[in-house]
Design a protein around this motif. Structure first.
Motif, mmCIF file in Angstrom:
data_model
loop_
_atom_site.group_PDB
_atom_site.id
_atom_site.type_symbol
_atom_site.label_atom_id
_atom_site.label_comp_id
_atom_site.label_asym_id
_atom_site.label_seq_id
_atom_site.Cartn_x
_atom_site.Cartn_y
_atom_site.Cartn_z
ATOM 1 N N GLU A 255 0.849 -1.193 0.000
ATOM 2 C CA GLU A 255 0.000 0.000 0.000
ATOM 3 C C GLU A 255 0.884 1.242 0.000
ATOM 4 O O GLU A 255 1.980 1.204 0.574
ATOM 5 C CB GLU A 255 -0.802 -0.019 1.318
ATOM 6 N N PHE A 256 0.441 2.326 -0.603
ATOM 7 C CA PHE A 256 1.211 3.572 -0.539
ATOM 8 C C PHE A 256 1.355 3.984 0.925
ATOM 9 O O PHE A 256 0.410 3.858 1.705
ATOM 10 C CB PHE A 256 0.486 4.701 -1.279
ATOM 11 N N ARG A 262 -1.451 10.627 11.113
ATOM 12 C CA ARG A 262 -2.418 9.543 11.294
ATOM 13 C C ARG A 262 -3.707 10.097 11.890
ATOM 14 O O ARG A 262 -3.662 10.865 12.856
ATOM 15 C CB ARG A 262 -1.836 8.487 12.226
ATOM 16 N N ARG A 277 -2.368 9.932 16.428
ATOM 17 C CA ARG A 277 -1.601 8.727 16.725
ATOM 18 C C ARG A 277 -1.435 8.531 18.232
ATOM 19 O O ARG A 277 -1.374 7.427 18.732
ATOM 20 C CB ARG A 277 -0.230 8.941 16.079
ATOM 21 N N ALA A 375 -6.594 4.270 0.446
ATOM 22 C CA ALA A 375 -5.152 4.158 0.230
ATOM 23 C C ALA A 375 -4.926 3.217 -0.942
ATOM 24 O O ALA A 375 -5.560 2.161 -1.020
ATOM 25 C CB ALA A 375 -4.498 3.596 1.483
ATOM 26 N N MET A 402 3.813 0.417 2.466
ATOM 27 C CA MET A 402 3.543 -0.437 3.619
ATOM 28 C C MET A 402 3.275 -1.829 3.045
ATOM 29 O O MET A 402 2.637 -1.942 1.989
ATOM 30 C CB MET A 402 2.274 0.001 4.351
ATOM 31 N N LYS A 421 7.057 -1.534 6.869
ATOM 32 C CA LYS A 421 7.118 -0.248 6.161
ATOM 33 C C LYS A 421 8.490 -0.116 5.505
ATOM 34 O O LYS A 421 9.507 -0.514 6.081
ATOM 35 C CB LYS A 421 6.847 0.925 7.106
ATOM 36 N N LYS A 423 10.607 2.901 3.560
ATOM 37 C CA LYS A 423 10.580 4.309 3.147
ATOM 38 C C LYS A 423 11.547 4.531 1.990
ATOM 39 O O LYS A 423 12.511 3.795 1.826
ATOM 40 C CB LYS A 423 10.928 5.205 4.325
ATOM 41 N N LYS A 555 4.993 13.577 17.411
ATOM 42 C CA LYS A 555 5.433 12.550 18.365
ATOM 43 C C LYS A 555 5.888 13.169 19.676
ATOM 44 O O LYS A 555 6.551 14.206 19.686
ATOM 45 C CB LYS A 555 6.582 11.736 17.767
#
Ligand code: AMP
Length: 584
Positions: A255-256, A262, A277, A375, A402, A421, A423, A555
């Protein structure tokens, strides 16, 4: 009459815990204590668990005590007779307001007072949190003083730390949940963990435990729209072939991986709420998302909100410029890319395989161009398939892909092997970028004079709840970002690095910084080094040639890359090197 558990009883246990770093020992102390509370004073168990977590409310309510450092200094000053100046000086040395208050409190005040129960402290702390508005500083401080005056020296130490919302004894949420389990003679803590992940509120958890017992917990701790669940997380991979080898025995999806924020979208009783998140309520930030759903059926969708303009995905940084509150005019449009659904029409879908959850998502919702899209993801059967998807994702301004096993269930808060994942810029360097916490800074020289020229970054050890330095970084910064970081970090300078784990050989920055900011960083490789303590006090993991990529404003320090994760990444890279050697 029930025997009320005293605040002093709790403090004695916390003090025992502070004397050890061994997780099993901590669990044993805490579970024994919970067992006693369960029998003697079950009604205070929930307050005790909250206090062990240094909190008063579930995280998702975003309700804080609203006690700043300044009020703590004032309260200690009035409670001890020390001047604020002296307290500040003492803090530079000991780094602990709790200890300062304990060592300097006026003992005779305590002599005539009746002993505080845990409930007294918990309820009064809640009263403090209710005080808001104009004169709240004074009323908060007065309530704090009343409590302090009723405390013995040991109680004072932990009371002040509770005001600071941190116990500083290495007690992690995970350990608290395990200890609750053990108090119920249950060594497999999956039931408690799963119940908490679905309904992250100690009050509810303990009430259900006391009323229905551990066996029936899964019946009563269900997902509830309006209460965020902890999102499922993915493992990083740095190599398409290796990643494929982990998934090829299963049907899986590529998936992209969208680069945004999030968003967990809850819809119930005609109302829509959006959570981040970290389970923060972001409803006010996204009025465009909340006005989108008219469904009569309740649901919880897991998705990525991405800045979007002229049919194109915009960089993540643009989204972070959107205000969190009072968004009257939408300047940065957002498109939601939905990738999962965990609740639909009053039914929990966690235990369904991803293939079925996707089907429910796609057959019950319709895409709205540039606002709500699914997605992009395809079932893959080969490395070439993943490669094609990866290329398409990069061209579509996504940060990678992903990989998701189509048979996997949704595991809240779990960094599961069924989700991977990869990147974009992994392939030449360390698998994942790392999200590290700024814990120190070095004054700049030459062109950087007047700003900081380098920074000390750390991983988070979620077992000890402390931060472990892993690299010094000075690359990847523009002149503007250095100026910005100087302004941001200067107020966070501290002479007390008590939350940071280092040893005699460790690198010492010019100034220590209180853990607050999280930065995304890329490195050429990982290595072992005696001057860093990430993952091991004697010889930790360090980053070679680290480069700054981004701030991770979404975060908190506790969401940074953990010391366990960096060990895992290091071990994977060592495995890979030996694989390569064999191959050659
Ligand atoms: P990271 O933040 O680097 O740990 O990467 C995981 C994050 O990627 C998730 O928390 C999501 O916010 C985001 N993400 C973007 N696209 C997807 C997707 N298709 N599936 C799951 N997560 C995604």
């Amino acid at each position: 009459m029930v025997d009320k558990i005293l605040f002093l009883d709790l403090c004695k246990e916390l003090e025992k815990i502070s004397k050890t770093t061994k997780r099993l020992e901590i669990q044993s102390i805490l579970s024994q204590f919970f067992k006693i509370v369960k029998i003697k004073d079950p009604n205070s168990l929930s307050s005790i668990v909250f206090l062990c977590n240094a909190s008063l409310y579930p995280e998702y309510l975003n309700t804080e005590m609203g006690i700043g450092e300044h009020i703590i200094q004032q309260a200690i000053s009035e409670g001890t007779g020390l001047s604020v100046k002296t307290i500040k000086q003492k803090f530079v040395k000991s780094g602990d307001y709790g200890v300062i208050a304990m060592d300097n409190r006026v003992n005779q005040l305590f002599a005539s007072k009746k002993l505080l129960t845990v409930e007294d402290v918990f309820n009064n702390m809640k009263r403090i949190s209710f005080e808001t508005g104009k004169n709240s500083t004074n009323s908060k401080k007065n309530l704090m003083l009343q409590l302090m005056n009723a405390c013995s020296p040991l109680e004072t130490k932990y009371l002040i730390r509770l005001f600071e919302s941190q116990l500083k004894i290495g007690l992690a949420l995970q350990t608290i949940l395990i200890s609750i389990s053990l108090a119920y003679d249950e060594s497999n803590f999956t039931i408690i963990k799963s119940a908490y992940n679905k309904h992250p509120d100690f009050n509810y958890l303990i009430e259900m435990l006391l009323v229905h017992g551990i066996e029936k917990l899964n019946i009563f701790c269900k997902i509830t729209p309006g209460i965020p669940i902890k999102p499922m997380l993915a493992h990083p991979h740095k190599n398409l072939t290796k990643a494929f080898s982990k998934f090829e025995n299963n049907k899986f999806l590529s998936e992209f991986k969208y680069d945004g924020e999030r968003v967990q979208i809850h819809h119930f009783n005609g109302v829509t709420k959006v959570f981040s998140r970290n389970s923060e309520d972001m409803t006010e930030k996204f009025p465009d998302i909340t006005s989108m759903f008219l469904s009569e059926k309740s649901f919880i969708i897991d998705a990525e909100g991405v800045a979007f303009s002229d049919g194109k995905i915009m960089p993540f940084q643009l989204l972070s410029t959107r205000k969190r509150k009072n968004v009257e005019k939408i300047e940065v449009a957002v498109c939601v890319f939905a990738f999962d659904i965990v609740f639909f029409d009053s039914k929990e879908l966690l235990d369904m395989p991803l293939s079925e959850r996707r089907e429910i998502l796609r057959s019950n919702f319709s895409e709205i161009e540039s606002k709500f899209q699914f997605a992009i993801g395809y079932e893959c059967n080969s490395v070439e398939d993943i490669e094609t998807q990866f290329k398409n994702a990069s061209e579509g301004n996504c940060e990678g892909v992903m990989l998701k096993s189509l048979t996997s269930t949704y595991q809240p808060s779990h960094r599961s092997n069924s989700w991977g994942k990869i990147k974009k810029d992994y392939l030449d360097a360390v698998g994942d970028s790392l999200d590290l916490v700024v814990v120190g800074a070095f004054y700049g020289k030459g062109k950087r004079t007047g700003n900081f020229g380098g920074f000390l970054l750390a991983t988070y050890n979620d077992e000890t709840t402390r931060f472990e330095p892993c690299c010094k970084i000075g690359t990847g910064f523009s002149d503007e970002s250095l100026k910005l970081f100087y302004d941001q970090l200067s107020p966070k300078i501290t002479s007390n690095p008590s939350q940071i784990d280092f040893n005699d050989k460790s690198i010492h920055p010019d100034v220590w910084i209180l853990p607050h900011y999280v930065w995304e960083v890329k490195a050429a490789s990982l290595s072992l080094s005696p001057i860093y303590s990430a993952g091991s006090r004697e010889k930790g993991i360090s980053l070679r040639f680290p480069r700054f990529l981004n701030e991770r404003t979404d975060k908190k320090p506790e969401d940074a890359t953990t010391s366990n994760q960096i060990w895992r990444m290091y071990n994977e890279s060592v495995d890979e090197k030996s694989d390569d050697a064999e191959f050659n």
